[in-house]
Design a protein around this motif. Structure first.
Motif, mmCIF file in Angstrom:
data_model
loop_
_atom_site.group_PDB
_atom_site.id
_atom_site.type_symbol
_atom_site.label_atom_id
_atom_site.label_comp_id
_atom_site.label_asym_id
_atom_site.label_seq_id
_atom_site.Cartn_x
_atom_site.Cartn_y
_atom_site.Cartn_z
ATOM 1 N N LEU A 98 0.822 -1.211 0.000
ATOM 2 C CA LEU A 98 0.000 0.000 0.000
ATOM 3 C C LEU A 98 0.855 1.259 0.000
ATOM 4 O O LEU A 98 0.570 2.224 -0.729
ATOM 5 N N ASP A 99 1.909 1.267 0.789
ATOM 6 C CA ASP A 99 2.794 2.426 0.844
ATOM 7 C C ASP A 99 3.491 2.645 -0.499
ATOM 8 O O ASP A 99 3.589 3.776 -0.973
ATOM 9 N N SER A 100 3.934 1.578 -1.119
ATOM 10 C CA SER A 100 4.628 1.712 -2.410
ATOM 11 C C SER A 100 3.682 2.190 -3.502
ATOM 12 O O SER A 100 4.092 2.941 -4.391
ATOM 13 N N ARG A 101 2.427 1.782 -3.446
ATOM 14 C CA ARG A 101 1.445 2.252 -4.436
ATOM 15 C C ARG A 101 1.172 3.741 -4.214
ATOM 16 O O ARG A 101 1.069 4.497 -5.167
ATOM 17 N N ASP A 102 1.055 4.145 -2.944
ATOM 18 C CA ASP A 102 0.823 5.561 -2.645
ATOM 19 C C ASP A 102 1.993 6.415 -3.124
ATOM 20 O O ASP A 102 1.815 7.564 -3.511
ATOM 21 N N ARG A 103 3.193 5.866 -3.073
ATOM 22 C CA ARG A 103 4.396 6.602 -3.468
ATOM 23 C C ARG A 103 4.746 6.389 -4.941
ATOM 24 O O ARG A 103 5.756 6.896 -5.413
ATOM 25 N N ASP A 104 3.937 5.605 -5.630
ATOM 26 C CA ASP A 104 4.123 5.346 -7.057
ATOM 27 C C ASP A 104 5.489 4.717 -7.361
ATOM 28 O O ASP A 104 6.149 5.083 -8.334
ATOM 29 N N ILE A 105 5.909 3.790 -6.511
ATOM 30 C CA ILE A 105 7.149 3.059 -6.747
ATOM 31 C C ILE A 105 6.831 1.947 -7.743
ATOM 32 O O ILE A 105 5.834 1.237 -7.602
#
Length: 153
Positions: A98-105
């Motif tokens: 979820l964090d990586s999706r929010d940060r567009d990684i």
């Protein structure tokens, strides 16, 4: 007991598969957003742990290497510990996803990191934190360049 040991991981495979192989799919985010995805391995934990709760309680209230070494000889205790580890890894993987999706990684970077989280979360998690830090700086730098670019204005 062997079946429950195996089941504790197998019930998490669909969630890992979604995060690794279909990260941008909107249903992946919808499903993974629920913290209840860790319920399946925790159900296995309850089934296995309740009969050995006394032994497990003494491990957590007065932990020692000798006591833990002795306790994990019991397949029920070991299976309960395994189910707990699997549930924690999935919860951690869920947060990373979820964090990586929010940060567009990019998903091609995140796929191997999520596999690493399944296999060795104590190594993969700090690596993700470094990636997260680098991605945050990189995106902030790109935004600053875009704002100061007179040609783009």
């Amino acid at each position: 007991m062997s079946t429950l040991f195996d089941l504790s991981f197998l019930v998490t495979v669909p969630f890992w598969a979604l995060m690794i192989f279909a990260p941008p799919w909107r249903w992946t985010r919808t499903i993974i957003s629920s913290p209840w995805i860790v319920l399946a391995p925790l159900v296995v934990w309850v089934i296995v742990a309740v009969p050995v709760l006394g032994a497990m309680w003494s491990l957590v209230t007065a932990p020692s290497l000798d006591a833990i070494t002795e306790a994990v000889v019991d397949p029920a205790v070991l299976t309960a510990l395994w189910a707990q580890i699997i549930a924690w890894d999935l919860f951690l993987g869920r947060w990373i996803y979820l964090d990586s999706r929010d940060r567009d990684i990019h998903p091609l970077l995140m796929g191997p990191l999520l596999v690493g989280t399944i296999l060795l979360s104590p190594i993969a998690f700090p690596i993700y934190l470094l990636v997260r830090e680098f991605a945050g700086r990189s995106r902030a730098g790109s935004a600053a360049v875009a704002q100061s670019d007179p040609v783009g204005a």
